[in-house]
Motif scaffolding. Structure first.
Motif, PDB file in Angstrom:
ATOM      1  N   LEU A 262       0.765  -1.076  -0.611  1.00  0.00           N
ATOM      2  CA  LEU A 262       0.123   0.135  -0.109  1.00  0.00           C
ATOM      3  C   LEU A 262       0.893   0.946  -0.459  1.00  0.00           C
ATOM      4  CD1 LEU A 262      -2.859  -1.257   2.488  1.00  0.00           C
ATOM      5  CD2 LEU A 262      -2.756  -0.843   0.541  1.00  0.00           C
ATOM      6  N   LEU A 263       1.894   1.356   0.686  1.00  0.00           N
ATOM      7  CA  LEU A 263       2.782   2.463   0.874  1.00  0.00           C
ATOM      8  C   LEU A 263       3.271   2.724  -0.820  1.00  0.00           C
ATOM      9  CD1 LEU A 263       4.821   1.583   4.145  1.00  0.00           C
ATOM     10  CD2 LEU A 263       2.727   3.937   3.955  1.00  0.00           C
ATOM     11  N   VAL A 264       3.799   1.707  -1.615  1.00  0.00           N
ATOM     12  CA  VAL A 264       5.079   1.908  -2.695  1.00  0.00           C
ATOM     13  C   VAL A 264       3.067   2.775  -3.569  1.00  0.00           C
ATOM     14  CG1 VAL A 264       5.774   0.884  -4.342  1.00  0.00           C
ATOM     15  CG2 VAL A 264       6.249   0.119  -2.691  1.00  0.00           C
ATOM     16  N   VAL A 265       1.936   2.240  -3.781  1.00  0.00           N
ATOM     17  CA  VAL A 265       1.429   2.458  -4.698  1.00  0.00           C
ATOM     18  C   VAL A 265       0.595   4.099  -4.659  1.00  0.00           C
ATOM     19  CG1 VAL A 265       1.551  -0.239  -5.595  1.00  0.00           C
ATOM     20  CG2 VAL A 265      -0.640   1.299  -3.860  1.00  0.00           C
ATOM     21  N   GLY A 266       0.580   3.430  -2.998  1.00  0.00           N
ATOM     22  CA  GLY A 266       0.201   5.228  -2.652  1.00  0.00           C
ATOM     23  C   GLY A 266       1.409   6.522  -3.061  1.00  0.00           C
ATOM     24  N   ALA A 267       2.521   6.185  -2.196  1.00  0.00           N
ATOM     25  CA  ALA A 267       3.575   7.323  -3.066  1.00  0.00           C
ATOM     26  C   ALA A 267       3.499   7.503  -4.694  1.00  0.00           C
ATOM     27  CB  ALA A 267       5.097   6.015  -2.148  1.00  0.00           C
ATOM     28  N   ARG A 268       3.387   6.369  -5.083  1.00  0.00           N
ATOM     29  CA  ARG A 268       3.067   7.206  -6.624  1.00  0.00           C
ATOM     30  C   ARG A 268       1.904   8.645  -7.243  1.00  0.00           C
ATOM     31  NH1 ARG A 268       2.698   9.378 -10.468  1.00  0.00           N
ATOM     32  NH2 ARG A 268       2.460   8.784 -13.331  1.00  0.00           N
ATOM     33  N   PHE A 269       1.065   8.428  -6.614  1.00  0.00           N
ATOM     34  CA  PHE A 269       0.249   9.114  -6.602  1.00  0.00           C
ATOM     35  C   PHE A 269       0.302  10.773  -5.698  1.00  0.00           C
ATOM     36  CE2 PHE A 269      -2.430   5.515  -8.479  1.00  0.00           C
ATOM     37  CZ  PHE A 269      -2.575   6.255  -9.360  1.00  0.00           C
TER      38      PHE A 269
END
Length: 277
Positions: A262-269
């Motif tokens: 979740l942290l990885v994909v949230g960081a992208r946005f």
């Protein structure tokens, strides 16, 4: 409609690979894989020259369409192991559908940054809760009464349809906050995806119909048929491996793995939001 570009050559292998990740994540975490496919689609559609104002809704709608077969495959795997809580699932059917309707209608009017903000906020809250790993972080030992359960179901539906996910993240958080074991929460969340994805995808098709001139070829409203056709076969291939992996991990391993994801994909946005300010 916009014209296909030579960047389609990069889009095909990227989406096929993303499909493998989506299938694995769907089986492992009970999510439809929207957390990984939405960022991938966003980059692919950017390379194709899709207009900013329709790019994020197109990603979300396409993700929901992709999640339909993925969630069904994942839910069947968890159901075969007796891990899905059908009582919770039945109680959530109507409120989930109502929430999806609200979220899908908002796609027609909400600016792109709203979708990104929802994606980042929910991902961060979920990750912090899971990484903390504290049993004391609970709101109760069972879901609240009929009104509370209905409200949670509707909230999961709204968030899921705006994030382009099958509801795995939000529903897993709600269930674990009320004492549902992580493995059972993940399995039940896979069932949530089967309820959320189909009406969500149809809603985005309808919402995007007035914008067909801004969308790439082979689009049904805010759903890309091309992306759907490239991603779905590999998701179905990989989902069973994810189910086996989920049941091989310990509770804590599953929580930490889900939080990191979740942290990885949230960081992208989050980066994208900061750059737009």
């Amino acid at each position: 409609m916009i014209e296909l570009s030579t960047n389609l050559l990069y889009m095909v292998p990227a989406l096929v690979f993303a499909g493998l990740l989506v299938g694995l994540l769907a089986g492992t975490f009970g999510v439809g894989g929207g957390g990984i496919i939405v960022p991938v689609l966003y980059e692919c559609f950017r390379l194709m020259g899709v207009a900013d104002e329709v790019r994020m809704p197109l990603c979300v709608g396409t993700s929901l369409a992709i999640i339909i077969p993925t969630s069904i495959r994942s839910a069947r795997g968890h159901l075969a192991r007796g891990a899905v809580d059908m009582t919770i699932l039945r109680a959530w059917v109507a409120p989930l559908l109502a929430g999806v309707l609200i979220g899908s209608l908002s796609a027609r009017f909400a600016p792109p940054w709203v979708f990104k903000l929802v994606f980042v906020s929910v991902s961060a809250v979920l990750a912090i809760k899971l990484l903390a790993g504290r049993e004391s972080w609970r709101l109760g030992t069972s879901l609240p009464g009929r009104v509370g359960t209905t409200a949670y179901g509707m909230l999961v539906g709204v968030i899921s349809s705006m994030m382009g996910t099958g509801g795995g993240g939000p529903s897993t958080m709600v269930l674990t906050l009320y004492g549902v074991p992580i493995h059972r929460a993940v399995a039940t969340s896979a069932g949530v995806g089967t309820i959320v994805a189909l009406p969500g995808a149809v809603g985005y098709m309808i919402a995007g119909w007035p914008d067909l001139d801004l969308l790439p070829p082979l689009s049904l409203g805010y759903v890309s048929v091309l992306a759907f056709a490239l991603v779905v076969p590999t998701t179905l291939l990989a989902a069973p491996f994810g189910v086996r992996l989920a049941h091989a991990l310990t509770r804590r391993q599953l929580e930490v793995a889900f939080a990191v994801f979740l942290l990885v994909v949230g960081a992208r946005f989050l980066v994208s939001l900061i750059l737009e300010v």
